[in-house]
Design a protein around this motif. Structure first.
Motif, PDB file in Angstrom:
ATOM      1  N   UNK A  21       0.835  -1.213   0.000  1.00 59.53           N
ATOM      2  CA  UNK A  21       0.000   0.000   0.000  1.00 59.53           C
ATOM      3  C   UNK A  21       0.866   1.258   0.000  1.00 59.53           C
ATOM      4  N   UNK A  22       1.936   1.249   0.758  1.00 58.72           N
ATOM      5  CA  UNK A  22       2.852   2.396   0.782  1.00 58.72           C
ATOM      6  C   UNK A  22       3.489   2.583  -0.591  1.00 58.72           C
ATOM      7  N   UNK A  23       3.923   1.478  -1.204  1.00 56.30           N
ATOM      8  CA  UNK A  23       4.510   1.562  -2.542  1.00 56.30           C
ATOM      9  C   UNK A  23       3.514   2.119  -3.552  1.00 56.30           C
ATOM     10  N   UNK A  24       2.271   1.619  -3.526  1.00 57.68           N
ATOM     11  CA  UNK A  24       1.242   2.119  -4.445  1.00 57.68           C
ATOM     12  C   UNK A  24       1.040   3.611  -4.269  1.00 57.68           C
ATOM     13  N   UNK A  25       0.904   4.041  -3.033  1.00 58.96           N
ATOM     14  CA  UNK A  25       0.674   5.459  -2.733  1.00 58.96           C
ATOM     15  C   UNK A  25       1.824   6.321  -3.229  1.00 58.96           C
ATOM     16  N   UNK A  26       3.030   5.924  -2.909  1.00 59.61           N
ATOM     17  CA  UNK A  26       4.184   6.743  -3.266  1.00 59.61           C
ATOM     18  C   UNK A  26       4.424   6.762  -4.775  1.00 59.61           C
ATOM     19  N   UNK A  27       4.270   5.625  -5.436  1.00 58.10           N
ATOM     20  CA  UNK A  27       4.443   5.570  -6.888  1.00 58.10           C
ATOM     21  C   UNK A  27       3.347   6.383  -7.576  1.00 58.10           C
ATOM     22  N   UNK A  28       2.108   6.286  -7.075  1.00 55.44           N
ATOM     23  CA  UNK A  28       0.999   7.055  -7.661  1.00 55.44           C
ATOM     24  C   UNK A  28       1.231   8.559  -7.545  1.00 55.44           C
ATOM     25  N   UNK A  29       1.968   8.978  -6.522  1.00 57.33           N
ATOM     26  CA  UNK A  29       2.245  10.404  -6.358  1.00 57.33           C
ATOM     27  C   UNK A  29       3.476  10.836  -7.150  1.00 57.33           C
ATOM     28  N   UNK A  30       4.027   9.924  -7.961  1.00 56.10           N
ATOM     29  CA  UNK A  30       5.133  10.268  -8.846  1.00 56.10           C
ATOM     30  C   UNK A  30       6.513  10.055  -8.260  1.00 56.10           C
ATOM     31  N   UNK A  31       6.587   9.439  -7.115  1.00 53.60           N
ATOM     32  CA  UNK A  31       7.888   9.220  -6.484  1.00 53.60           C
ATOM     33  C   UNK A  31       8.564   7.966  -7.019  1.00 53.60           C
ATOM     34  N   UNK A  39      12.263  -9.769   1.634  1.00 50.97           N
ATOM     35  CA  UNK A  39      11.145 -10.507   1.033  1.00 50.97           C
ATOM     36  C   UNK A  39      11.726 -11.852   0.596  1.00 50.97           C
ATOM     37  N   UNK A  40      11.815 -12.766   1.541  1.00 47.60           N
ATOM     38  CA  UNK A  40      12.580 -13.995   1.352  1.00 47.60           C
ATOM     39  C   UNK A  40      11.954 -14.975   0.373  1.00 47.60           C
ATOM     40  N   UNK A  41      10.623 -14.996   0.285  1.00 45.67           N
ATOM     41  CA  UNK A  41       9.931 -15.948  -0.590  1.00 45.67           C
ATOM     42  C   UNK A  41       9.342 -15.233  -1.797  1.00 45.67           C
ATOM     43  N   UNK A  42       9.153 -15.999  -2.881  1.00 43.03           N
ATOM     44  CA  UNK A  42       8.537 -15.418  -4.069  1.00 43.03           C
ATOM     45  C   UNK A  42       7.155 -14.878  -3.748  1.00 43.03           C
ATOM     46  N   UNK A  43       6.381 -15.586  -2.952  1.00 51.43           N
ATOM     47  CA  UNK A  43       5.038 -15.121  -2.616  1.00 51.43           C
ATOM     48  C   UNK A  43       5.092 -13.766  -1.894  1.00 51.43           C
ATOM     49  N   UNK A  44       6.136 -13.528  -1.110  1.00 52.30           N
ATOM     50  CA  UNK A  44       6.281 -12.239  -0.435  1.00 52.30           C
ATOM     51  C   UNK A  44       6.533 -11.129  -1.462  1.00 52.30           C
ATOM     52  N   UNK A  45       7.371 -11.427  -2.444  1.00 53.68           N
ATOM     53  CA  UNK A  45       7.640 -10.428  -3.489  1.00 53.68           C
ATOM     54  C   UNK A  45       6.393 -10.200  -4.332  1.00 53.68           C
ATOM     55  N   UNK A  46       5.605 -11.263  -4.558  1.00 55.25           N
ATOM     56  CA  UNK A  46       4.330 -11.111  -5.277  1.00 55.25           C
ATOM     57  C   UNK A  46       3.378 -10.193  -4.514  1.00 55.25           C
ATOM     58  N   UNK A  47       3.362 -10.296  -3.192  1.00 51.78           N
ATOM     59  CA  UNK A  47       2.508  -9.425  -2.378  1.00 51.78           C
ATOM     60  C   UNK A  47       2.965  -7.983  -2.512  1.00 51.78           C
ATOM     61  N   UNK A  48       4.270  -7.754  -2.548  1.00 56.13           N
ATOM     62  CA  UNK A  48       4.758  -6.386  -2.737  1.00 56.13           C
ATOM     63  C   UNK A  48       4.297  -5.822  -4.083  1.00 56.13           C
ATOM     64  N   UNK A  49       4.186  -6.672  -5.080  1.00 53.36           N
ATOM     65  CA  UNK A  49       3.768  -6.230  -6.416  1.00 53.36           C
ATOM     66  C   UNK A  49       2.252  -6.035  -6.485  1.00 53.36           C
ATOM     67  N   UNK A  51      -0.237  -6.919  -3.841  1.00 50.97           N
ATOM     68  CA  UNK A  51      -1.028  -7.012  -2.621  1.00 50.97           C
ATOM     69  C   UNK A  51      -1.405  -8.461  -2.384  1.00 50.97           C
ATOM     70  N   UNK A  52      -2.101  -8.718  -1.298  1.00 52.04           N
ATOM     71  CA  UNK A  52      -2.410 -10.107  -0.933  1.00 52.04           C
ATOM     72  C   UNK A  52      -3.372 -10.773  -1.908  1.00 52.04           C
ATOM     73  N   UNK A  53      -4.413 -10.041  -2.289  1.00 49.82           N
ATOM     74  CA  UNK A  53      -5.437 -10.638  -3.146  1.00 49.82           C
ATOM     75  C   UNK A  53      -5.517  -9.976  -4.515  1.00 49.82           C
ATOM     76  N   UNK A  70      -0.784  -2.846  -9.497  1.00 49.40           N
ATOM     77  CA  UNK A  70       0.526  -3.464  -9.383  1.00 49.40           C
ATOM     78  C   UNK A  70       1.616  -2.417  -9.240  1.00 49.40           C
ATOM     79  N   UNK A  71       2.657  -2.822  -8.593  1.00 46.79           N
ATOM     80  CA  UNK A  71       3.860  -2.025  -8.458  1.00 46.79           C
ATOM     81  C   UNK A  71       4.919  -2.704  -9.321  1.00 46.79           C
ATOM     82  N   UNK A  72       5.683  -1.916 -10.072  1.00 46.03           N
ATOM     83  CA  UNK A  72       6.816  -2.494 -10.793  1.00 46.03           C
ATOM     84  C   UNK A  72       7.928  -2.707  -9.778  1.00 46.03           C
TER      85      UNK A  72
END
Length: 139
Positions: A21-31, A39-49, A51-53, A70-72
């Motif tokens: 959510x922080x990444x989405x907010x900051x990227x949406x504001x142009x940062x 983010x030790x597991x692939x599923x954790x990195x997927x959540x960063x991209x 979100x959970x669902x 999604x976040x790049x």
């Protein structure tokens, strides 16, 4: 972790969702955002991209379909042997993670692989070399 108990998925997932959510907010504001976390597991990195669902982007216009929010993500995987990282961890003063938990981190680790966007850099390099490699990869 500070109490000597390794984190599990139930501990990590809410934290990762919050980071998404922080990444989405900051990227949406142009940062441009740099996030340092384990983010030790692939599923954790997927959540960063995604979100959970796989949260949908909300649109104000009726009839416009939502797309996944999604976040790049570009992963910098700092790799090193257990021995090297253990030695460095023991040298840290006042760090929250007790060195006794390092093995649990290695046991959990799923190094990034294709099709994830990532580079792997050895922790044996100097800090200035690591920074130069990252900067070059981001260009």
């Amino acid at each position: 972790m500070g109490k000597g108990i390794p984190l599990n998925d139930q501990d990590r997932i809410p934290w990762l969702c919050n980071l998404h959510e922080i990444l989405l907010r900051d990227v949406a504001s142009g940062q441009h955002v740099v996030l340092a976390c384990s983010a030790l597991k692939k599923v954790y990195r997927d959540i960063l991209i995604q979100g959970k669902d796989g949260a949908l982007v909300k649109h104000d216009e009726p009839g416009k379909e939502g797309k996944l929010a999604e976040v790049k993500l570009f992963v910098v995987h700092l790799s090193g042997s257990f021995e090297v990282i253990s030695e460095r961890l023991f040298e840290r003063k006042g760090h929250f993670m007790p060195p006794e938990l390092l093995q649990s981190q290695f046991d959990t680790l799923e190094p990034p692989s294709a099709p994830e966007k990532f580079i792997q850099i050895s922790v044996d390099k100097t800090l200035s070399e690591i920074i130069a490699i990252i900067v070059k990869a981001l260009k």
